[in-house]
Design an enzyme around this catalytic site. Structure first.
Site, PDB file in Angstrom:
ATOM      1  N   GLY A  46       0.832  -1.198   0.000  1.00 59.66           N
ATOM      2  CA  GLY A  46       0.000   0.000   0.000  1.00 59.66           C
ATOM      3  C   GLY A  46       0.866   1.248   0.000  1.00 59.66           C
ATOM      4  O   GLY A  46       2.059   1.189   0.313  1.00 59.66           O
ATOM      5  N   GLN A  51       2.933   9.827   1.865  1.00 66.74           N
ATOM      6  CA  GLN A  51       4.230   9.152   1.672  1.00 66.74           C
ATOM      7  C   GLN A  51       4.934   9.591   0.399  1.00 66.74           C
ATOM      8  O   GLN A  51       6.087   9.219   0.169  1.00 66.74           O
ATOM      9  CB  GLN A  51       4.035   7.633   1.632  1.00 66.74           C
ATOM     10  CG  GLN A  51       3.632   7.053   2.969  1.00 66.74           C
ATOM     11  CD  GLN A  51       3.534   5.554   2.879  1.00 66.74           C
ATOM     12  OE1 GLN A  51       2.530   5.027   2.446  1.00 66.74           O
ATOM     13  NE2 GLN A  51       4.585   4.858   3.272  1.00 66.74           N
ATOM     14  N   CYS A  93       6.770  -0.400   6.884  1.00 67.10           N
ATOM     15  CA  CYS A  93       6.269   0.748   6.130  1.00 67.10           C
ATOM     16  C   CYS A  93       7.373   1.252   5.207  1.00 67.10           C
ATOM     17  O   CYS A  93       8.537   1.304   5.619  1.00 67.10           O
ATOM     18  CB  CYS A  93       5.867   1.844   7.112  1.00 67.10           C
ATOM     19  SG  CYS A  93       5.288   3.355   6.341  1.00 67.10           S
ATOM     20  N   LEU A  94       7.003   1.623   3.984  1.00 66.89           N
ATOM     21  CA  LEU A  94       8.013   2.110   3.037  1.00 66.89           C
ATOM     22  C   LEU A  94       8.689   3.388   3.540  1.00 66.89           C
ATOM     23  O   LEU A  94       9.798   3.706   3.117  1.00 66.89           O
ATOM     24  CB  LEU A  94       7.377   2.370   1.668  1.00 66.89           C
ATOM     25  CG  LEU A  94       6.875   1.142   0.896  1.00 66.89           C
ATOM     26  CD1 LEU A  94       6.213   1.571  -0.403  1.00 66.89           C
ATOM     27  CD2 LEU A  94       8.017   0.169   0.618  1.00 66.89           C
ATOM     28  N   HIS A 137      -3.573   0.537   8.150  1.00 66.87           N
ATOM     29  CA  HIS A 137      -2.237   1.150   8.110  1.00 66.87           C
ATOM     30  C   HIS A 137      -2.243   2.392   7.212  1.00 66.87           C
ATOM     31  O   HIS A 137      -1.766   3.458   7.617  1.00 66.87           O
ATOM     32  CB  HIS A 137      -1.230   0.112   7.602  1.00 66.87           C
ATOM     33  CG  HIS A 137       0.171   0.617   7.475  1.00 66.87           C
ATOM     34  ND1 HIS A 137       1.214   0.138   8.239  1.00 66.87           N
ATOM     35  CD2 HIS A 137       0.715   1.577   6.676  1.00 66.87           C
ATOM     36  CE1 HIS A 137       2.327   0.795   7.912  1.00 66.87           C
ATOM     37  NE2 HIS A 137       2.054   1.656   6.949  1.00 66.87           N
ATOM     38  N   GLU A 138      -2.803   2.244   6.023  1.00 69.86           N
ATOM     39  CA  GLU A 138      -2.799   3.373   5.077  1.00 69.86           C
ATOM     40  C   GLU A 138      -3.715   4.489   5.558  1.00 69.86           C
ATOM     41  O   GLU A 138      -3.413   5.672   5.410  1.00 69.86           O
ATOM     42  CB  GLU A 138      -3.202   2.919   3.670  1.00 69.86           C
ATOM     43  CG  GLU A 138      -2.303   1.864   3.042  1.00 69.86           C
ATOM     44  CD  GLU A 138      -0.821   2.192   3.093  1.00 69.86           C
ATOM     45  OE1 GLU A 138      -0.459   3.384   3.061  1.00 69.86           O
ATOM     46  OE2 GLU A 138      -0.013   1.255   3.195  1.00 69.86           O
ATOM     47  N   HIS A 141      -2.082   6.786   7.876  1.00 66.13           N
ATOM     48  CA  HIS A 141      -1.209   7.777   7.224  1.00 66.13           C
ATOM     49  C   HIS A 141      -1.958   9.079   6.932  1.00 66.13           C
ATOM     50  O   HIS A 141      -1.370  10.166   6.948  1.00 66.13           O
ATOM     51  CB  HIS A 141      -0.657   7.229   5.906  1.00 66.13           C
ATOM     52  CG  HIS A 141       0.597   6.410   6.048  1.00 66.13           C
ATOM     53  ND1 HIS A 141       1.766   6.918   6.567  1.00 66.13           N
ATOM     54  CD2 HIS A 141       0.864   5.118   5.716  1.00 66.13           C
ATOM     55  CE1 HIS A 141       2.703   5.964   6.556  1.00 66.13           C
ATOM     56  NE2 HIS A 141       2.185   4.873   6.054  1.00 66.13           N
TER      57      HIS A 141
HETATM   58 ZN    ZN Z   1       3.101   3.057   5.843  1.00 62.56          ZN
END
Ligand code: ZN
Length: 174
Positions: A46, A51, A93-94, A137-138, A141
């Site tokens: 995701g 991000q 997480c990226l 999770h997303e 953000h």
């Molecule tokens: Zn993340």
């Protein structure tokens, strides 16, 4: 399409509030295409707009994990309208490469969002599925919340952050 730079932990855009998308303009379509390409380039499940430095209520998810049948889902102005059960899972997480920790989530969530075609849809994700976790999770953000804020083991996450030279958890209250 182009691969965007991923915002890393410590950069303010990860902690900013996001705003709703009023109109799905060509600019938004382009952003979505670029986010999809970026997510695949980094092997992510995701990716949320903050991000890539954009403070919009927008994220994308692809849990198909199949190189040959990619199936990205676009969530514009998403809202989790139902949640229940509890689940613990290891997350990464990226924006925080190489950091993983156990996080508490709901096992089931229902999300309402607008798709890239401008139509509203409702999606149910159950049984602590990857989709359910990814949505939570997303969605976090979009509220400036990161998975490390929800870490069960605060000392462990602190130690991992220090190891990577990220000394403190810039914690939000909620
Ligand atoms: Zn993340």
């Amino acid at each position: 399409m182009s691969i965007l730079k991923i915002t890393k932990y410590g950069e303010p855009s990860l902690r900013n509030e996001t705003k709703s998308i009023q109109k799905i303009t060509s600019k938004i379509h382009k952003l979505i295409s670029d986010m999809i390409e970026t997510m695949y380039a980094y092997d992510g499940v995701g990716l949320a707009a903050p991000q890539v430095g954009k403070n919009y209520k927008l994220f994308i998810i692809d849990v198909s994990q199949d190189e040959n049948s990619k199936n990205p889902i676009i969530f514009i102005n998403p809202k989790i309208i139902k949640k229940s059960g509890e689940a613990f899972c290891n997350e990464g997480c990226l924006s925080l490469p190489d950091i993983y920790t156990e996080v508490e989530r709901y096992s089931d969530v229902t999300v309402k969002a607008i798709g890239q075609n401008g139509k509203e849809f409702i999606l149910e994700a159950k049984d602590d599925s990857l989709l359910s976790r990814a949505i939570q999770h997303e969605n976090d953000h979009l509220n400036g919340v990161l998975f490390i804020d929800r870490a069960k083991d605060k000392e462990n996450i602190q130690a991992q952050l220090m190891e990577y030279g990220l000394s403190t958890i810039a914690k939000k209250d909620k």
